[in-house]
Design a protein around this motif. Structure first.
Motif, PDB file in Angstrom:
ATOM      1  N   LYS A 129      -3.697 -12.605  -5.791  1.00 14.36           N
ATOM      2  CA  LYS A 129      -4.771 -12.137  -4.904  1.00 14.36           C
ATOM      3  C   LYS A 129      -4.195 -11.400  -3.705  1.00 14.36           C
ATOM      4  O   LYS A 129      -4.727 -10.375  -3.282  1.00 14.36           O
ATOM      5  CB  LYS A 129      -5.609 -13.324  -4.402  1.00 14.36           C
ATOM      6  CG  LYS A 129      -6.504 -13.961  -5.419  1.00 14.36           C
ATOM      7  CD  LYS A 129      -7.264 -15.088  -4.714  1.00 14.36           C
ATOM      8  CE  LYS A 129      -7.885 -16.049  -5.658  1.00 14.36           C
ATOM      9  NZ  LYS A 129      -8.534 -17.167  -4.938  1.00 14.36           N
ATOM     10  N   VAL A 130      -3.116 -11.943  -3.151  1.00 16.35           N
ATOM     11  CA  VAL A 130      -2.470 -11.318  -1.989  1.00 16.35           C
ATOM     12  C   VAL A 130      -1.958  -9.932  -2.357  1.00 16.35           C
ATOM     13  O   VAL A 130      -2.196  -8.955  -1.641  1.00 16.35           O
ATOM     14  CB  VAL A 130      -1.329 -12.212  -1.443  1.00 16.35           C
ATOM     15  CG1 VAL A 130      -0.431 -11.443  -0.479  1.00 16.35           C
ATOM     16  CG2 VAL A 130      -1.904 -13.450  -0.768  1.00 16.35           C
ATOM     17  N   ILE A 181      -1.266  -8.243   8.204  1.00 16.69           N
ATOM     18  CA  ILE A 181      -1.263  -9.475   7.405  1.00 16.69           C
ATOM     19  C   ILE A 181      -2.616 -10.180   7.496  1.00 16.69           C
ATOM     20  O   ILE A 181      -3.138 -10.624   6.471  1.00 16.69           O
ATOM     21  CB  ILE A 181      -0.097 -10.400   7.818  1.00 16.69           C
ATOM     22  CG1 ILE A 181       1.245  -9.754   7.474  1.00 16.69           C
ATOM     23  CG2 ILE A 181      -0.237 -11.777   7.175  1.00 16.69           C
ATOM     24  CD1 ILE A 181       1.539  -9.549   6.009  1.00 16.69           C
ATOM     25  N   PRO A 182      -3.239 -10.281   8.687  1.00 19.17           N
ATOM     26  CA  PRO A 182      -4.567 -10.897   8.735  1.00 19.17           C
ATOM     27  C   PRO A 182      -5.592 -10.177   7.851  1.00 19.17           C
ATOM     28  O   PRO A 182      -6.424 -10.823   7.204  1.00 19.17           O
ATOM     29  CB  PRO A 182      -4.948 -10.830  10.213  1.00 19.17           C
ATOM     30  CG  PRO A 182      -3.637 -10.844  10.926  1.00 19.17           C
ATOM     31  CD  PRO A 182      -2.714 -10.054  10.046  1.00 19.17           C
ATOM     32  N   ALA A 210      -7.864 -11.119   0.559  1.00 19.73           N
ATOM     33  CA  ALA A 210      -7.470 -11.960  -0.575  1.00 19.73           C
ATOM     34  C   ALA A 210      -8.219 -13.291  -0.598  1.00 19.73           C
ATOM     35  O   ALA A 210      -8.203 -13.983  -1.616  1.00 19.73           O
ATOM     36  CB  ALA A 210      -5.966 -12.220  -0.530  1.00 19.73           C
ATOM     37  N   GLY A 211      -8.849 -13.643   0.520  1.00 22.87           N
ATOM     38  CA  GLY A 211      -9.558 -14.920   0.585  1.00 22.87           C
ATOM     39  C   GLY A 211      -8.620 -16.107   0.708  1.00 22.87           C
ATOM     40  O   GLY A 211      -8.903 -17.185   0.191  1.00 22.87           O
ATOM     41  N   TYR A 248       2.277 -15.311   4.471  1.00 26.22           N
ATOM     42  CA  TYR A 248       3.607 -15.423   5.083  1.00 26.22           C
ATOM     43  C   TYR A 248       4.574 -16.265   4.243  1.00 26.22           C
ATOM     44  O   TYR A 248       5.782 -16.085   4.354  1.00 26.22           O
ATOM     45  CB  TYR A 248       3.492 -16.007   6.491  1.00 26.22           C
ATOM     46  CG  TYR A 248       2.977 -15.006   7.502  1.00 26.22           C
ATOM     47  CD1 TYR A 248       3.673 -13.830   7.768  1.00 26.22           C
ATOM     48  CD2 TYR A 248       1.804 -15.244   8.200  1.00 26.22           C
ATOM     49  CE1 TYR A 248       3.208 -12.908   8.697  1.00 26.22           C
ATOM     50  CE2 TYR A 248       1.321 -14.334   9.138  1.00 26.22           C
ATOM     51  CZ  TYR A 248       2.033 -13.166   9.378  1.00 26.22           C
ATOM     52  OH  TYR A 248       1.578 -12.257  10.299  1.00 26.22           O
ATOM     53  N   ARG A 249       4.047 -17.152   3.409  1.00 15.87           N
ATOM     54  CA  ARG A 249       4.912 -17.967   2.555  1.00 15.87           C
ATOM     55  C   ARG A 249       5.706 -17.068   1.603  1.00 15.87           C
ATOM     56  O   ARG A 249       6.882 -17.307   1.342  1.00 15.87           O
ATOM     57  CB  ARG A 249       4.068 -18.970   1.764  1.00 15.87           C
ATOM     58  CG  ARG A 249       4.846 -20.155   1.267  1.00 15.87           C
ATOM     59  CD  ARG A 249       3.935 -21.262   0.723  1.00 15.87           C
ATOM     60  NE  ARG A 249       3.087 -21.805   1.770  1.00 15.87           N
ATOM     61  CZ  ARG A 249       1.738 -21.791   1.758  1.00 15.87           C
ATOM     62  NH1 ARG A 249       1.093 -21.285   0.735  1.00 15.87           N
ATOM     63  NH2 ARG A 249       1.044 -22.301   2.744  1.00 15.87           N
ATOM     64  N   SER A 250       5.067 -16.046   1.074  1.00 15.52           N
ATOM     65  CA  SER A 250       5.752 -15.129   0.159  1.00 15.52           C
ATOM     66  C   SER A 250       6.400 -13.951   0.876  1.00 15.52           C
ATOM     67  O   SER A 250       7.413 -13.416   0.419  1.00 15.52           O
ATOM     68  CB  SER A 250       4.765 -14.573  -0.869  1.00 15.52           C
ATOM     69  OG  SER A 250       4.280 -15.587  -1.697  1.00 15.52           O
TER      70      SER A 250
END
Length: 192
Positions: A28-29, A46-47, A53-54, A61-63
């Protein structure tokens, strides 16, 4: 005792459902980032990606610890697709015809993806050098047709093609037909 007719789903290892959710969220991201990058170019945030992406920002940020990391991933993927298209053109028996189709198509494609257009000429995060070298090989392959200047080289390609891209971006002109027109002008610059 279990009846032999009852089929039970396999027992998933602990956490595999979480990994499946993480993969879905990652997809999704990426899909959201592709869409926003094409529309807004490097100005996407990023926001915005997280919202589209929901998912939460932390999921993005994890990826991708920074926006630059996300942009690099997108641009590398998209340059790979362009490189494959260029290699296919290089495999043709009629390199000149392929070149005449390729340059206007490339420029029109860039109008639909502002982020890729910016990355193409900027080269800050992912240099476009390899792609330009492949296009330069296509120019070289087209020379035996007699329709391309013998002295044309990769530097000429960088100056003329990237100059057109840069100016159209600077002027904020995103009409596909206009970019296609300039693609034909780029080709004319390479004719004897």
């Amino acid at each position: 005792m279990t009846s032999p007719d009852i089929i039970r789903p396999p027992i998933e290892p602990h956490g595999s459902h979480r990994r499946l959710d993480a993969r879905r969220n990652h997809e999704k991201v990426i899909a959201a980032a592709r869409e926003l990058f094409a529309r807004h170019g490097p100005r996407m945030t990023i926001p915005q990606v997280a919202e589209r992406a929901g998912v939460g920002r932390a999921t993005v940020y994890r990826s991708y610890p920074s926006k630059d990391d996300l942009v690099v991933a997108l641009v590398q993927e998209q340059f790979q697709e362009l490189e494959e298209r260029t290699l296919a053109a290089l495999g043709s028996d009629d390199a000149y015809r392929e070149l005449c189709d390729y340059i206007p198509d490339l420029l029109e494609h860039l109008t639909r993806n502002r982020g890729l257009a910016a990355a193409f000429f900027e080269g800050r995060l992912v240099p476009a050098g390899r792609l330009l070298e492949l296009i330069g090989r296509l120019v070289e392959a087209a020379k035996p047709s007699g329709q391309i200047r013998e002295d044309a080289d990769v530097l000429d390609l960088r100056v003329v093609l990237c100059g057109v891209i840069r100016q159209l971006i600077t002027l904020d002109r995103w009409d596909g037909e206009l970019w296609r027109r300039y693609g034909h002008m780029v080709l004319n610059a390479f004719r004897p």
